[in-house]
Enzyme design. Structure first.
Site, PDB file in Angstrom:
ATOM      1  N   CYS A  58      -4.287   6.518  -4.326  1.00 60.73           N
ATOM      2  CA  CYS A  58      -3.895   7.850  -3.850  1.00 60.73           C
ATOM      3  C   CYS A  58      -4.339   8.934  -4.844  1.00 60.73           C
ATOM      4  CB  CYS A  58      -2.377   7.852  -3.666  1.00 60.73           C
ATOM      5  SG  CYS A  58      -1.633   9.473  -3.484  1.00 60.73           S
ATOM      6  N   CYS A  61      -1.566  11.129  -6.299  1.00 57.76           N
ATOM      7  CA  CYS A  61      -0.746  10.339  -7.231  1.00 57.76           C
ATOM      8  C   CYS A  61      -1.423  10.281  -8.597  1.00 57.76           C
ATOM      9  CB  CYS A  61      -0.555   8.909  -6.718  1.00 57.76           C
ATOM     10  SG  CYS A  61       0.329   8.788  -5.155  1.00 57.76           S
TER      11      CYS A  61
END
Length: 139
Positions: A58, A61
């Site tokens: 991600c 993230c």
């Protein structure tokens, strides 16, 4: 703000899996047992837990991970945890994770707040608010 909803197809490039999600005072949770242990420790020490449900693939993230580590160093009175939703799929599902990153704020094992997405200002604001509410005011 940033958030990932689905895992992309594997293109053979594992470089995204080498991002450092734990550092500073962030504890990487890899089992349900280590989660339980850290929550017990936080309860015992009277610490509020910030749990970052993220994923190695991600982008948002990975973008917020260094900031999260920085916050963990600035706020040692809080316990910072990171969990990979793909490594703890069943456990993450029990927390109803719809996007990554999702940050849960826990006191005595109970959710007191939540933030979905890699929103640095909002994460900072929520942590500051929690720290301020936990710090006895001097008159």
């Amino acid at each position: 703000m940033g958030g990932c909803l689905a895992k992309p197809k594997n293109d053979g490039d594992d470089s995204v899996h080498n991002v450092e999600f734990a550092g500073g005072n962030v504890h990487l949770i890899t089992t349900k047992e280590s989660w339980d242990q850290k929550l017990t420790e936080a309860r015992r020490d009277g610490k509020i837990v910030i749990a970052n449900f993220s994923a190695s693939w991600c982008g948002p993230c990975r973008m917020i991970a260094p900031f999260y580590c920085e916050l963990s160093e600035k706020h040692p009175s809080l316990m910072f945890l990171t969990l990979d939703v793909d490594e703890l799929t069943e456990f993450s599902t029990s927390w109803d994770i719809k996007a990554t990153p999702t940050f849960f704020f826990l006191k005595d094992g109970q959710q007191i707040d939540k933030l979905v997405g890699a929103n640095k200002p909002e994460l900072q604001k929520k942590i500051t608010s929690i720290v301020d509410s936990e710090t006895p005011r001097q008159k």
